[in-house]
Design an enzyme around this catalytic site. Structure first.
Site, mmCIF file in Angstrom:
data_model
loop_
_atom_site.group_PDB
_atom_site.id
_atom_site.type_symbol
_atom_site.label_atom_id
_atom_site.label_comp_id
_atom_site.label_asym_id
_atom_site.label_seq_id
_atom_site.Cartn_x
_atom_site.Cartn_y
_atom_site.Cartn_z
ATOM 1 N N SER A 118 0.858 -1.196 0.000
ATOM 2 C CA SER A 118 0.000 0.000 0.000
ATOM 3 C C SER A 118 0.889 1.239 0.000
ATOM 4 C CB SER A 118 -0.858 -0.035 1.273
ATOM 5 O OG SER A 118 -1.421 1.233 1.540
ATOM 6 N N TYR A 123 -2.479 -0.975 10.179
ATOM 7 C CA TYR A 123 -2.558 -1.259 8.742
ATOM 8 C C TYR A 123 -1.258 -0.855 8.052
ATOM 9 C CZ TYR A 123 -4.274 -1.067 3.933
ATOM 10 O OH TYR A 123 -4.431 -1.247 2.577
ATOM 11 N N ALA A 124 -0.800 0.374 8.337
ATOM 12 C CA ALA A 124 0.428 0.862 7.700
ATOM 13 C C ALA A 124 1.617 -0.024 8.063
ATOM 14 C CB ALA A 124 0.682 2.309 8.111
ATOM 15 N N ALA A 125 1.704 -0.407 9.345
ATOM 16 C CA ALA A 125 2.816 -1.258 9.782
ATOM 17 C C ALA A 125 2.755 -2.612 9.076
ATOM 18 C CB ALA A 125 2.767 -1.442 11.294
ATOM 19 N N SER A 126 1.547 -3.138 8.931
ATOM 20 C CA SER A 126 1.421 -4.448 8.267
ATOM 21 C C SER A 126 1.851 -4.349 6.809
ATOM 22 C CB SER A 126 -0.014 -4.970 8.376
ATOM 23 O OG SER A 126 -0.898 -4.244 7.531
ATOM 24 N N ILE A 130 -7.943 3.527 -4.623
ATOM 25 C CA ILE A 130 -8.696 2.589 -5.466
ATOM 26 C C ILE A 130 -10.105 2.473 -4.881
ATOM 27 C CG2 ILE A 130 -8.690 0.299 -6.508
ATOM 28 C CD1 ILE A 130 -6.098 1.980 -7.023
HETATM 29 N N1 LIG Z 1 -8.498 0.122 -2.031
HETATM 30 C C1 LIG Z 1 -7.319 0.734 -1.922
HETATM 31 O O1 LIG Z 1 -7.187 1.937 -2.210
HETATM 32 C C2 LIG Z 1 -6.121 -0.029 -1.437
HETATM 33 C C3 LIG Z 1 -4.926 0.676 -1.276
HETATM 34 C C4 LIG Z 1 -3.796 -0.002 -0.853
HETATM 35 C C5 LIG Z 1 -3.852 -1.364 -0.614
HETATM 36 N N2 LIG Z 1 -5.024 -2.030 -0.760
HETATM 37 C C6 LIG Z 1 -5.005 -3.464 -0.476
HETATM 38 O O2 LIG Z 1 -5.628 -4.185 -1.530
HETATM 39 C C7 LIG Z 1 -6.077 -5.431 -1.027
HETATM 40 C C8 LIG Z 1 -7.515 -5.636 -1.451
HETATM 41 O O3 LIG Z 1 -8.321 -4.655 -0.808
HETATM 42 P P1 LIG Z 1 -9.574 -3.957 -1.506
HETATM 43 O O4 LIG Z 1 -9.305 -2.524 -1.561
HETATM 44 O O5 LIG Z 1 -9.905 -4.694 -2.751
HETATM 45 O O6 LIG Z 1 -10.695 -4.137 -0.381
HETATM 46 P P2 LIG Z 1 -11.774 -5.264 -0.171
HETATM 47 O O7 LIG Z 1 -12.224 -5.129 1.241
HETATM 48 O O8 LIG Z 1 -12.793 -5.190 -1.249
HETATM 49 O O9 LIG Z 1 -10.983 -6.649 -0.358
HETATM 50 C C9 LIG Z 1 -10.343 -7.354 0.682
HETATM 51 C C10 LIG Z 1 -10.690 -8.827 0.540
HETATM 52 O O10 LIG Z 1 -9.930 -9.585 1.503
HETATM 53 C C11 LIG Z 1 -10.813 -10.515 2.106
HETATM 54 N N3 LIG Z 1 -10.303 -10.914 3.417
HETATM 55 C C12 LIG Z 1 -10.307 -10.173 4.551
HETATM 56 N N4 LIG Z 1 -9.791 -10.874 5.570
HETATM 57 C C13 LIG Z 1 -9.444 -12.086 5.072
HETATM 58 C C14 LIG Z 1 -8.843 -13.250 5.629
HETATM 59 N N5 LIG Z 1 -8.519 -13.312 6.922
HETATM 60 N N6 LIG Z 1 -8.616 -14.313 4.828
HETATM 61 C C15 LIG Z 1 -8.964 -14.277 3.516
HETATM 62 N N7 LIG Z 1 -9.540 -13.198 2.931
HETATM 63 C C16 LIG Z 1 -9.767 -12.132 3.689
HETATM 64 C C17 LIG Z 1 -12.135 -9.776 2.181
HETATM 65 O O11 LIG Z 1 -13.236 -10.642 2.427
HETATM 66 C C18 LIG Z 1 -12.177 -9.091 0.839
HETATM 67 O O12 LIG Z 1 -12.735 -9.923 -0.158
HETATM 68 C C19 LIG Z 1 -5.901 -5.372 0.495
HETATM 69 O O13 LIG Z 1 -4.729 -6.068 0.847
HETATM 70 C C20 LIG Z 1 -5.755 -3.897 0.758
HETATM 71 O O14 LIG Z 1 -5.043 -3.642 1.930
HETATM 72 C C21 LIG Z 1 -6.165 -1.395 -1.172
#
Ligand SMILES: NC(=O)c1ccc[n+]([C@@H]2O[C@H](COP(=O)([O-])OP(=O)(O)OC[C@H]3O[C@@H](n4cnc5c(N)ncnc54)[C@H](O)[C@@H]3O)[C@@H](O)[C@H]2O)c1
Length: 248
Positions: free
Chosen positions: A141, A154-157, A187
């Site tokens: 991220s 979240y940031a640390a992870s 996004i």
């Molecule tokens: N949306 C953004 O702007 C953005 C920015 C940086 C990083 N991300 C990262 O992108 C990835 C996807 O996020 P997103 O934005 O599509 O959001 P989202 O919430 O739509 O997707 C996250 C998905 O992970 C699943 N999930 C959660 N905990 C889980 C677990 N313990 N085991 C298996 N699945 C699990 C959820 O059910 C969901 O389908 C994440 O890692 C998020 O941190 C997103």
């Protein structure tokens, strides 16, 4: 373009957002998919959509923070498909707190899903990925690269995911494994809703907003697919920002 014909992809977080978009992108390019998530109904919807695109798909409930779930899922992938070529670690959660009020349990759960979950999937898959000279794409991220308020866990992870990515790339590059991560920001998914906490300083919160606009998750799917494809083969140990110039 069919960059994933004869490729088996293991993908986490496939139910919604970036994971759903990436599963569909890879399905449309010929991949066979083993997709996991904790959200059953949405996961099945993604699986159906991928089947309509012509992919062979197995969808399973798997909590990536659970060692046994992850181990069983990777083993089943090998039993069903005989190999794995690409692992995309996309599952993640975001938690919001003023850090002075941050419950330890929430901090630990965020690290467990985002960082330990990514580690577990990598660890279990690496022996098989070495057999196929495969590729891992992790989702970090922009919060790994610049501070964000109210989301310290979240940031640390996500910074951990970035360091894990580079370490694995260095450890395994000579053995033919490729490991990269993407650093999205702005996004349009469930994750980018307004934080459900009080006393928010909006100026601080908006520091990492794109200078252009928020975009659909397909943009990240395209980048992940590039990195995982033969075209992106020489990119290794890299983190790639995709954030509409937010941190430029
Ligand atoms: N949306 C953004 O702007 C953005 C920015 C940086 C990083 N991300 C990262 O992108 C990835 C996807 O996020 P997103 O934005 O599509 O959001 P989202 O919430 O739509 O997707 C996250 C998905 O992970 C699943 N999930 C959660 N905990 C889980 C677990 N313990 N085991 C298996 N699945 C699990 C959820 O059910 C969901 O389908 C994440 O890692 C998020 O941190 C997103």
């Amino acid at each position: 373009m069919k960059r994933f014909e004869d490729k088996v992809i293991f993908l986490t977080g496939a139910a919604t957002g970036i994971g759903e978009a990436t599963a569909k992108r890879m399905a449309s390019e010929g991949a066979s998919l083993y997709i996991v998530d904790v959200a059953e109904e949405e996961l099945e919807n993604t699986a159906e959509a991928c089947r309509h695109l012509g992919a062979e798909v197995t969808a399973r409930i798997c909590d990536v923070a659970n060692e046994e779930d992850v181990s069983n899922s990777i083993k089943e992938t090998i039993n069903l498909f005989g190999r794995v070529n690409v692992v995309a670690n996309i599952a993640g959660i975001q938690t919001w707190h003023h850090t002075s009020d941050h419950p330890t349990s929430d901090f630990e759960r965020t690290l467990a899903v985002n960082l330990t979950g990514t580690f577990l999937v990598c660890r279990e898959a690496i022996p098989y990925l070495l057999q196929t000279q495969g590729s891992i794409v992790n989702v970090s991220s922009t919060t790994a690269l610049a501070g964000i308020p109210y989301s310290a866990a979240y940031a640390a992870s996500k910074a951990g995911v970035l360091a894990l990515t580079k370490s694995l790339a260095v450890e395994y590059a000579k053995k033919g494994l490729q490991v990269n991560c993407v650093n999205p920001g702005g996004i349009k998914t469930a994750m980018t809703r307004m934080p459900p906490i009080d006393d928010i300083d909006m100026d601080l919160l908006l520091r990492q907003n794109p200078l252009s606009s928020f975009v659909a998750p397909d943009a990240v799917a395209g980048l992940i697919a590039y990195l995982a494809s033969d075209e992106g083969r020489h990119v290794n140990g890299e983190h790639v920002r995709i954030d509409g110039a937010a941190l430029a």
